[in-house]
Each structure stands twice: as structure tokens, then as C-alpha cells.
Design a protein around this motif. Structure first.
Motif, PDB file in Angstrom:
ATOM      1  N   ILE A  45      22.050 -33.802  -5.146  1.00 28.90           N
ATOM      2  CA  ILE A  45      21.741 -32.877  -4.050  1.00 28.90           C
ATOM      3  C   ILE A  45      22.068 -31.433  -4.419  1.00 28.90           C
ATOM      4  O   ILE A  45      21.408 -30.489  -3.967  1.00 28.90           O
ATOM      5  N   GLY A  46      23.079 -31.239  -5.275  1.00 25.68           N
ATOM      6  CA  GLY A  46      23.425 -29.883  -5.709  1.00 25.68           C
ATOM      7  C   GLY A  46      22.308 -29.244  -6.493  1.00 25.68           C
ATOM      8  O   GLY A  46      21.987 -28.058  -6.295  1.00 25.68           O
ATOM      9  N   HIS A 118      25.798 -33.597 -10.174  1.00 22.93           N
ATOM     10  CA  HIS A 118      26.308 -34.555  -9.186  1.00 22.93           C
ATOM     11  C   HIS A 118      27.659 -34.129  -8.613  1.00 22.93           C
ATOM     12  O   HIS A 118      28.629 -34.896  -8.576  1.00 22.93           O
ATOM     13  N   LEU A 119      27.714 -32.871  -8.170  1.00 25.05           N
ATOM     14  CA  LEU A 119      28.943 -32.367  -7.554  1.00 25.05           C
ATOM     15  C   LEU A 119      29.127 -32.962  -6.165  1.00 25.05           C
ATOM     16  O   LEU A 119      28.146 -33.158  -5.429  1.00 25.05           O
ATOM     17  N   PRO A 120      30.375 -33.238  -5.765  1.00 16.67           N
ATOM     18  CA  PRO A 120      30.624 -33.722  -4.404  1.00 16.67           C
ATOM     19  C   PRO A 120      30.441 -32.593  -3.398  1.00 16.67           C
ATOM     20  O   PRO A 120      30.397 -31.410  -3.767  1.00 16.67           O
ATOM     21  N   THR A 198      37.238 -28.461 -14.960  1.00 15.50           N
ATOM     22  CA  THR A 198      38.430 -29.193 -14.504  1.00 15.50           C
ATOM     23  C   THR A 198      38.069 -30.298 -13.508  1.00 15.50           C
ATOM     24  O   THR A 198      38.963 -30.916 -12.927  1.00 15.50           O
ATOM     25  N   ARG A 199      36.763 -30.482 -13.307  1.00 13.56           N
ATOM     26  CA  ARG A 199      36.266 -31.528 -12.421  1.00 13.56           C
ATOM     27  C   ARG A 199      36.740 -31.344 -10.983  1.00 13.56           C
ATOM     28  O   ARG A 199      36.942 -32.320 -10.251  1.00 13.56           O
ATOM     29  N   THR A 200      36.929 -30.112 -10.570  1.00 11.86           N
ATOM     30  CA  THR A 200      37.340 -29.845  -9.185  1.00 11.86           C
ATOM     31  C   THR A 200      36.248 -29.108  -8.403  1.00 11.86           C
ATOM     32  O   THR A 200      36.454 -28.762  -7.238  1.00 11.86           O
ATOM     33  N   ALA A 201      35.131 -28.873  -9.036  1.00 14.42           N
ATOM     34  CA  ALA A 201      34.041 -28.139  -8.386  1.00 14.42           C
ATOM     35  C   ALA A 201      33.394 -28.988  -7.300  1.00 14.42           C
ATOM     36  O   ALA A 201      33.411 -30.221  -7.347  1.00 14.42           O
ATOM     37  N   SER A 202      32.816 -28.313  -6.323  1.00 13.22           N
ATOM     38  CA  SER A 202      32.086 -28.978  -5.246  1.00 13.22           C
ATOM     39  C   SER A 202      30.964 -28.066  -4.772  1.00 13.22           C
ATOM     40  O   SER A 202      30.962 -26.860  -5.070  1.00 13.22           O
TER      41      SER A 202
END
Length: 623
Positions: A45-46, A118-120, A198-202
């Protein structure tokens, strides 16, 4: 353009012009196709939302443009009391380039950085990291980059382009050379890239950060103050973390102070805080609307004219009104707006200008041209006009001009109704008919022997015919009713120059409302059509000449002129609008409405004296 343009000044897609957005087509098509065809678990969706969010950002910027122009036209809490001109509008017309660049880089980043897919929707730690990185490295590095850009070498090659706008508008914030935008993107990418790796992106951290940058950029350049003093009274530390519009406005007038991005703390730390920041902030909040001397009361023309308003699209407002193919794509909004004006709407301030010692405003009645033809709309229209006149009276306005279609006396007897209803009015109502007549008479060569009159008769056409007949020019008409009506208005000496039945051989046609296409087709090649109404005839003949509606070129001393009046060229004002200015300058203190008409020669001489110039577009007059 900078004073000494450096490398990478121009945007790479400049040759594409209005079609520059096509460069995103492959990614838009691919993201849409992927979103539709893939399973719900595989959809990104991003990736799909990149382009829609760019459109949302454009709408956000446009909303700021509209709000800023409306607030500065009113004058309350305005920071810098100066105007802008067409040059600035043209220079800032590519404000969407920055959004296009962002979209392109996000698509490329999606392809090159696998962690960005595939960002949350939300991640709290990513939002916190983004906030901290912006407040720390981004603000700090921007401050020193900005100071470097004010070094004469970089300033002359790049940053002077941005500072060409002393009086800022929201979109001034993104008007920089291409190279500067690359540097800014690198800075703003620090929080974004950090959260990605850092895998903290959204999606929320990305969209929220861009929204914050856009909001603060627009706010800092809007030229009106609105941050309340109570905010800093209750939370004094915020003065170091949030700048105000007046804070950044000082940077555009002083140049060597207030370098910070959005947080003034670094200006305090390094001693570049402008000493007048607090005083300017307080004075801007206290600024009242100010006095108005002349009001030009007008209305909307066609449904798409809403986009040509000064409060609408600035690039369209700075060009004469005409049909654009892409405006048809906005037909749902156009239809909805048109529908709403049938039942709702209140007169609003469109524009302010200054001329010599006069303060001028244009007010718009939210009704379209076609609505004046419906009997059931007349009561509502008269009420809107009456309320506008009474409001102008309360505000101490000296002169109000009726730049409105009055349906040939059927609506309000050309303004006479209001004078009789409120005999105590101090404000003078001017319909501008005398200047209209003067302009048309001076557009017809003295040696002209014959003209044809066509279209609906008005008090303006009666005055034109009378003046032409008195100077020996024959006026012909093809309609017996028009001939009889004109005969009843002329003196016995002039009647001999009124001819019926006429012929279509005249080189000059004076045309009013309701001239039909069949008549135009009968005109000989090379005919000059001169309209005496506010609405010009449809240009059907390529082998003929069409004059503008009665108008004159405004002098350079008329400031804050950066939009076109309906279909008139730049810096050309209609006779109806000019007439009110002349009445106020000369302090004539008389009404010109109903059957009354001011001295034609007197108002013409006044217009020339005050710097208004006739347009040299008559092919029969030597320039």
C-alpha cells in the motif's frame, strides 16, 4: 533566476513544460497494476500511495495559497504591507517541481532500497526517531547550509533566486534552483533513511514528516501572522522550537538574520536572531484591516472562472480567462461549486491594491453571469448587492463601482434603486458608463464616416450614438425598434446621422449583448468589432479584428497587480473599475448610476492625467 545562475539551476524536465508529470507514468501504472492484481497479503500500500499522496500535498499547498491570498487581501495581521507583481507569479509558477522531484526519488528509492517496501501503517519508535533526528541533525545542518547559501558565491548562483521574493507567498518556500532542492532532500532524507534501515519506518512516519515540512514551509511564508501570544505565554520554551510567519518574513527583508529552518533555537545559540523579531510578531498580530477608499463590486462569469480568481490557481489568475482543456477534468468540482452558489454564498474580498493615496479592494458576489437572467434570482441578487453597499458604507468607503451585469435596468435600475432606498448614504455609487463611452469614442478614428450598431441597447449605447452623430459619423442599425428608440433620444440635428435600414458594409461594428452569430458572419473582411459591454462577443471570424471590453492600461504606480481581470491582458483594467478610482482621486462626490451619466470629456482627461493609457490595438489607428 539567480543573479549568476550556477550549474544545475534548471530542472531537468523543464523542456517538458506542462507535461512534466508524465515522467512518473511508468511507476504510477506499475504500482496501480500491482495493487490491483496481487493478493491482499502481497500488496504494497505504501508503494501504491506515493502518487496519491503527492496529489494530496499539492492540494495542501493550494489551500495555503488560497488562504494566504484571502487573508492578505483583507489586511488583518498582514506582516509585510507590500504587493507582488506578475514577475513573481511567473517565477513561482513551477512550485510543483519540488513535489514531482520527491515523487520521483521515492519511486527510485523504493526500487533501490528493499527495506523501504511493505511498510506498516504505524510504528511508534519510528515516529520518535524521525522527530529526534529532525530536531537534532536536520535543523542543525540546515542552519549552517543556509548560512553558507548566503555567502556571496553561493548566494549569487543559487539562493538569490529564492530571495527575489521579498513579499512571500506560501509557495515561495519551495522556489529554489534544482541543485538546492537536491541538497534539501538529502537533509530531509536523514530521518527517513535512518528509519528505513533500522526497520522502524512506517507510512505514518513518512507521510507525517512530509506533511510537517509542507505545513511549516507554507506557514513561514504566508505573510500573515496567526500564532497566538497565549501559546508562548503558557509554554515559553516553544519560542525556541516553533518559528512564526513574522520570524521568517524578517529573514526575507533583513537577509542576514533568522536562518533557522523551523526551530529558532540555533539563531539564539549562534547570535543571528533578529532583534526586532518579537516586536514584528506583536505588531503583525495587532494590525487591523485598515481603511478602504474604493470598492469594485463584481461577480463570477462562467463556471470555470472560479479557477481564474486570484484566490484560485495563481498561474491561471495571472493569465486572461480562456477555455483550458484540463479544466474539464475538474467538472465535478465546477458543477458542485456552481450548484452551491444558487443557494449559498456571501460576498468576499478578492484583491487589494494601492494607487497613490488610495486603498482599493475588489469584492466578489458569488453568483455567475447566467444567474442574472433568472427572475427568481433577482431578489437574492439585489439583497447581496445591497448588503455589500451597506457594508462598504459602514467601513467608510468613498466610492463603490458596480462592475456587475445589471440586466438592462431590470435588476436594480443600474444601481439607482439603492440610492433611492438609502438617501442618507455617504458612499457614492458609480457604474462607470461615462468612461466606457469615452474609451469607445477614442477608439474610433475621427475620420470614420460610418459605424454599425448591433446588440442590446443600453444607456451606454445611447450616449455613444449621440456623441458619434453629433460629430458627423453616421450610425446604422438593422432593426426598426432600435432605430425608433434611438431617434427618441437624439436631438433633431443628430437624427439625420442615424440611418435605417443600414448595411453590413461598415468597417467598425459597435456590439453589445445578444449579438448573434449570423450577424457576425455578414461582416466584411477586416471588420473591427468594438464591444460596449462587459462581455466581449465570441470570436467567430479569423479575418476580422476584435477589441477588448472597454479598458485601459494601468500605470506602474498601481501596485499589487498580479492577476488578470477576467479576459483582459495583464495590467489592463476595465473602465468600470477605473471609473471608481478616478471619482475618488478627483473627489467628484457624485453618483453615476441609473440614467445619470458623468461628463465624458472630464473623466477621459482625468484618466489620462492619472497615468491610465488607451490600448493601441485598433488596426485603423496608427500607434
Amino acid at each position: 533566476m539567480a543573479s549568476k545562475p550556477g550549474i544545475l539551476t534548471d530542472w531537468p524536465w523543464k523542456p517538458l513544460g506542462s507535461f512534466k508529470w508524465v515522467i512518473l507514468t511508468p511507476w504510477i501504472a506499475h504500482s496501480t497494476y500491482s495493487f490491483i492484481t496481487k493478493d491482499e497479503n502481497e500488496r504494497d500500500i505504501g508503494y501504491f500511495l506515493i502518487f496519491p499522496y503527492m496529489m494530496v500535498r499539492m492540494l495542501h499547498d493550494q489551500a495555503w495559497i488560497t488562504l494566504s491570498r484571502h487573508r492578505t487581501s483583507i489586511g488583518k495581521t498582514r506582516i509585510l504591507d507590500k504587493g507582488i507583481e506578475f514577475e513573481q507569479v511567473d517565477r513561482e509558477s513551477n512550485w510543483d517541481d519540488q513535489i514531482l522531484l520527491n515523487g520521483l526519488l521515492f519511486y527510485i528509492g523504493y526500487m533501490l532500497v528493499p527495506e523501504g517496501s511493505h511498510l506498516p501503517i504505524w510504528k511508534t519508535d519510528g515516529v520518535i526517531i524521525t522527530t529526534l533526528l529532525h530536531a537534532g541533525p536536520v535543523e542543525f545542518l540546515y542552519y549552517w547550509l543556509h548560512r553558507a547559501l548566503h555567502h556571496h558565491f553561493l548566494y549569487s548562483r543559487y539562493h538569490s533566486h529564492h530571495h527575489s521574493s521579498i513579499v512571500t507567498e506560501p509557495i515561495t518556500s519551495v522556489i529554489h534552483p534544482f541543485a538546492e532542492h537536491i541538497a534539501y532532500f538529502v537533509l530531509f532524507a536523514i530521518p527517513l533513511y535512518t528509519t528505513v534501515i533500522t526497520r522502524t519506518a512506517s507510512i505514518a512516519s513518512f507521510a507525517g514528516y512530509l506533511a510537517y515540512i509542507d505545513f511549516m514551509n507554507n506557514m513561514g511564508h504566508c505573510n500573515f501572522e496567526f500564532i497566538p501570544t497565549t501559546l508562548f505565554s503558557f509554554f515559553p520554551f516553544l519560542k525556541f522550537l516553533i518559528y512564526t510567519p513574522s520570524f521568517h518574513s524578517l529573514h526575507h527583508t533583513q537577509f542576514r538574520t533568522n536562518y533557522s529552518l523551523f526551530m529558532p533555537i540555533y539563531d539564539y545559540v549562534y547570535g543571528t536572531m533578529d532583534k526586532s523579531s518579537d516586536k514584528t510578531y506583536e505588531m503583525s498580530l495587532k494590525r487591523e484591516e485598515g481603511s478602504v477608499d474604493v470598492v469594485h463590486l463584481t461577480h463570477l462569469t462562467t463556471p470555470e472562472s472560479i479557477y481564474y480568481l486570484r484566490l484560485g490557481f495563481s498561474s491561471l489568475a495571472s493569465t486572461p480567462q480562456s477555455s483550458k482543456w484540463y479544466l474539464y477534468l475538474l467538472w465535478p468540482l465546477t458543477l458542485w461549486t456552481s450548484f452551491m452558489t444558487w443557494f449559498y454564498g456571501k460576498t468576499f474580498v478578492l484583491e487589494r491594491n494601492n494607487f497613490k493615496m488610495l486603498h482599493l479592494q475588489s469584492w466578489v458576489i458569488p453568483r455567475f453571469h447566467v444567474q442574472y437572467f433568472f427572475k427568481w434570482q433577482r431578489e437574492a441578487l439585489n439583497k447581496l448587492i445591497e448588503e455589500a453597499i451597506l457594508e462598504a458604507e459602514l467601513r467608510g468607503v468613498k466610492v463603490l463601482t458596480l462592475g456587475l451585469l445589471n440586466q438592462a435596468n431590470k435588476l436594480n435600475k443600474l444601481g439607482e434603486v439603492y440610492i433611492k432606498s438609502y438617501p442618507q448614504l455617504k458612499i457614492k455609487i458609480v457604474d462607470g458608463s461615462s468612461l466606457v463611452v469615452a474609451i469607445i469614442l477614442n477608439n474610433i478614428p475621427k475620420e470614420t464616416t460610418q459605424v454599425l450598431l448591433s446588440g442590446k441597447l443600453t444607456k451606454i449605447s445611447y450616449a455613444i450614438v449621440n456623441a458619434l452623430c453629433e460629430r458627423g459619423t453616421k450610425v446604422t442599425t438593422m432593426y426598426k425598434d432600435d432605430y425608433d428608440n434611438l431617434q427618441s433620444k437624439l436631438c433633431s440635428e443628430s437624427k439625420k446621422n442615424l440611418v435605417f435600414p443600414g448595411s453590413y458594409t461598415a468597417e467598425i461594428w459597435l456590439v453589445g449583448d445578444q449579438i448573434n452569430e449570423a450577424e457576425q458572419k455578414k461582416a466584411p473582411k477586416g471588420t473591427l468589432f468594438i464591444p460596449f459591454t462587459q462581455f466581449p462577443p465570441k470570436k467567430l471570424r479569423k479575418d476580422c479584428f476584435y477589441h477588448t471590453t472597454p479598458s485601459m492600461l494601468a500605470p506602474s504606480s498601481l501596485v499589487n497587480v498580479h492577476s488578470c481581470e477576467n479576459w483582459l491582458p495583464r495590467r489592463v483594467m476595465s473602465a468600470w473599475r477605473i471609473a471608481g478610482i478616478l471619482h475618488a482621486l478627483e473627489e467628484w462626490n457624485v453618483n453615476e448610476c441609473g440614467d445619470a451619466m458623468f461628463s465624458i470629456e472630464k473623466i477621459w482627461q482625468a484618466s489620462i492625467h492619472h497615468g491610465f493609457r488607451p490600448l493601441k490595438i485598433n488596426p485603423l489607428i496608427k500607434a
